[in-house]
Scaffold this active site. Structure first.
Site, PDB file in Angstrom:
ATOM      1  N   TYR A   1      15.084  -3.704  -2.209  1.00 23.27           N
ATOM      2  CA  TYR A   1      14.650  -2.332  -2.575  1.00 23.27           C
ATOM      3  C   TYR A   1      13.671  -1.675  -1.872  1.00 23.27           C
ATOM      4  O   TYR A   1      13.337  -0.480  -1.672  1.00 23.27           O
ATOM      5  CB  TYR A   1      14.569  -2.137  -3.997  1.00 23.27           C
ATOM      6  CG  TYR A   1      15.465  -2.269  -5.008  1.00 23.27           C
ATOM      7  CD1 TYR A   1      16.041  -3.530  -5.244  1.00 23.27           C
ATOM      8  CD2 TYR A   1      16.115  -1.070  -5.616  1.00 23.27           C
ATOM      9  CE1 TYR A   1      17.405  -3.513  -6.061  1.00 23.27           C
ATOM     10  CE2 TYR A   1      17.283  -0.931  -6.350  1.00 23.27           C
ATOM     11  CZ  TYR A   1      17.941  -2.263  -6.718  1.00 23.27           C
ATOM     12  OH  TYR A   1      18.987  -2.459  -7.347  1.00 23.27           O
TER      13      TYR A   1
ATOM     14  N   ASP B   1      24.847 -17.029  -9.801  1.00 19.83           N
ATOM     15  CA  ASP B   1      26.018 -17.304 -10.290  1.00 19.83           C
ATOM     16  C   ASP B   1      26.359 -17.937 -11.603  1.00 19.83           C
ATOM     17  O   ASP B   1      27.154 -17.352 -12.292  1.00 19.83           O
ATOM     18  CB  ASP B   1      26.900 -17.917  -9.012  1.00 19.83           C
ATOM     19  CG  ASP B   1      26.189 -19.229  -8.468  1.00 19.83           C
ATOM     20  OD1 ASP B   1      25.062 -19.426  -9.024  1.00 19.83           O
ATOM     21  OD2 ASP B   1      26.861 -19.797  -7.667  1.00 19.83           O
TER      22      ASP B   1
ATOM     23  N   ASP C   1      23.569  -4.812 -15.896  1.00 23.72           N
ATOM     24  CA  ASP C   1      24.930  -4.256 -16.192  1.00 23.72           C
ATOM     25  C   ASP C   1      25.790  -5.267 -17.126  1.00 23.72           C
ATOM     26  O   ASP C   1      26.471  -4.794 -18.198  1.00 23.72           O
ATOM     27  CB  ASP C   1      25.661  -3.857 -14.869  1.00 23.72           C
ATOM     28  CG  ASP C   1      25.177  -2.512 -14.729  1.00 23.72           C
ATOM     29  OD1 ASP C   1      24.220  -1.690 -14.796  1.00 23.72           O
ATOM     30  OD2 ASP C   1      26.093  -1.634 -14.080  1.00 23.72           O
TER      31      ASP C   1
HETATM   32  C1  IPM Z   1      19.347   0.933 -12.165  1.00 25.12           C
HETATM   33  C2  IPM Z   1      20.035   1.919 -11.091  1.00 25.12           C
HETATM   34  C3  IPM Z   1      19.231   1.737  -9.749  1.00 25.12           C
HETATM   35  C4  IPM Z   1      18.764   0.383  -9.043  1.00 25.12           C
HETATM   36  C5  IPM Z   1      19.735   2.877  -8.865  1.00 25.12           C
HETATM   37  C6  IPM Z   1      20.211   3.965  -9.174  1.00 25.12           C
HETATM   38  C7  IPM Z   1      18.647   2.844  -7.345  1.00 25.12           C
HETATM   39  O1  IPM Z   1      21.282   1.019 -10.621  1.00 25.12           O
HETATM   40  O2  IPM Z   1      18.428   1.446 -12.498  1.00 25.12           O
HETATM   41  O3  IPM Z   1      19.807   0.125 -12.339  1.00 25.12           O
HETATM   42  O4  IPM Z   1      19.458  -0.057  -8.543  1.00 25.12           O
HETATM   43  O5  IPM Z   1      17.656   0.141  -9.754  1.00 25.12           O
HETATM   44 MN    MN Z   2      21.654  -0.595 -11.980  1.00 24.91          MN
END
Ligand code: IPM
Ligand code: MN
Length: 358
Positions: free
Chosen positions: A139, A228, A256
């Protein structure tokens, strides 16, 4: 003594961010009123619409202004007419970096009354927290493209890990394990998730720092998992986790998955935190443009995000009041599903239901 009034910046952003933030604010207001906590909000018009209108993502003047607030309550950004990356980098990541919000705190908690996609898992099995590093990794750098769109194209997308950045997030995780042991009677355990068997340099650093910091906390049980294997363990044995500390990208992906096992992205809150400094709170979900404006989105993630914000500000009673209102609302059985469009109630109705239990 005069009572403190918190200053909260509100950035509803795009898509469903607008709807869910409205419900979060509704519940926040009820909870603060009940606890006698006062605050004021200032709304900022940031997001895809502003970008399309003016070409601006996050003007420097607003960024400066944000630094004067106690916290930022954020909805979501992402607009179908804006190319991917523009708003993500221009707004969300910009705030994370500018305010040095090095912790991305993402609880994974299955509430009673929420259907879990994992067979035989109960709320007792799924209650841990992911401490995602939030300012480094892939990032932090722009990639480099050589001869793009040719047969000789080379794409370089580097990741960066600093000793300081690694150490502060790992230390935060150990301290959080202690806090959760005291507050929630959790066992003292920290799990590191990395890919040190392949990313031997970058994640080798993570391993070494983890071991160093762990020595300062001999009472804390530690383990290290490759990402993994960790992904598999999230599904098979979520009960083994208490505090999970991981790198930025892995944390993005794993949370997620975490959201899925806690019943869905509609109930997953998060905080972008710099302890003691102005921090930003946002649901894990995005702007979901296809369902935006229809009252289909689940506002529980945004509502629980407001609770995290108040917890961060030291208003534990407000936070608990919000969380317990969410628990009660879920236990009514009136929210049929957390999936957008399948709730059996509108976004507003869910917000009203939660507010009625505050
Ligand atoms: C999150 C999102 C962000 C990330 C994106 C929108 C840049 O997926 O906050 O999890 O990857 O951090
Ligand atoms: Mn995300």
């Amino acid at each position: 003594m005069t009572q403190k009034s918190y200053k909260i910046a509100v950035i509803p952003g795009d898509g469903i961010g607008i709807e869910v933030v409205a419900e979060g604010l509704k519940v926040l207001e009820a909870a603060c009123k009940a606890e006698g906590v006062s605050y004021e909000t200032v709304q900022f018009d940031i997001g895809g619409e502003r970008y399309l209108r003016t070409g601006e993502t996050l003007p420097e003047s607003i960024l400066e202004e944000l630094k004067g607030f106690d916290a930022i309550y954020f909805g979501a950004i992402g607009h179908p007419d804006v190319p991917p990356g523009v708003l993500e980098r221009g707004v969300l990541l910009k705030i994370r970096f500018a305010l040095d919000l090095f912790v991305n705190l993402r609880p994974v908690k299955l509430y009673r009354g929420v259907e879990c996609p994992l067979k035989d898992k109960t709320p007792d099995d799924i209650d841990f927290i992911v401490v995602r590093e939030n300012t480094e990794d892939v990032y932090a750098l722009d990639g480099t493209a050589f001869q793009p769109n040719t047969d000789n194209e080379v794409a370089i997308q580097p990741a960066i890990y600093t000793r300081k950045g690694t150490e502060r997030i790992i230390r935060f995780a150990f301290e959080l394990a202690h806090k959760r042991a005291v507050d929630k009677n959790k066992s003292l355990k920290v799990t590191l998730v990395d890919k040190a068997n392949v990313m031997t340099v970058g994640h080798g650093l993570w391993r070494r720092v983890f071991e160093e910091v762990a020595k300062e906390f001999p009472e804390v049980e530690t383990e290290a998992l490759y990402v993994d294997a960790a992904a598999m363990e999230f599904l098979l044995h979520p009960e083994r986790f208490q505090v999970v500390v991981t790198t930025n990208l892995f944390g993005d992906i794993l949370t997620d998955l975490g959201a899925a096992i806690q019943g869905g992205i509609g109930i997953a809150p998060s905080g972008n935190i710099n302890p003691g400094k102005v921090s930003m709170f946002e649901p894990v979900h995005g702007s979901a443009p296809t369902i935006a404006g229809k009252g289909l989105a689940c506002p529980l993630a945004a509502i629980l995000t407001a609770a995290m914000m108040m917890e961060h500000l030291g208003e534990t009673k407000v936070a608990q009041r919000i969380e317990s209102a969410v628990e009660k609302a879920l236990q009514t059985g009136k929210i049929r599903s957390l999936e957008a469009g399948k709730m059996g109630l509108s976004t507003k109705e869910v917000g009203n239901l939660v507010a009625s239990f505050v």
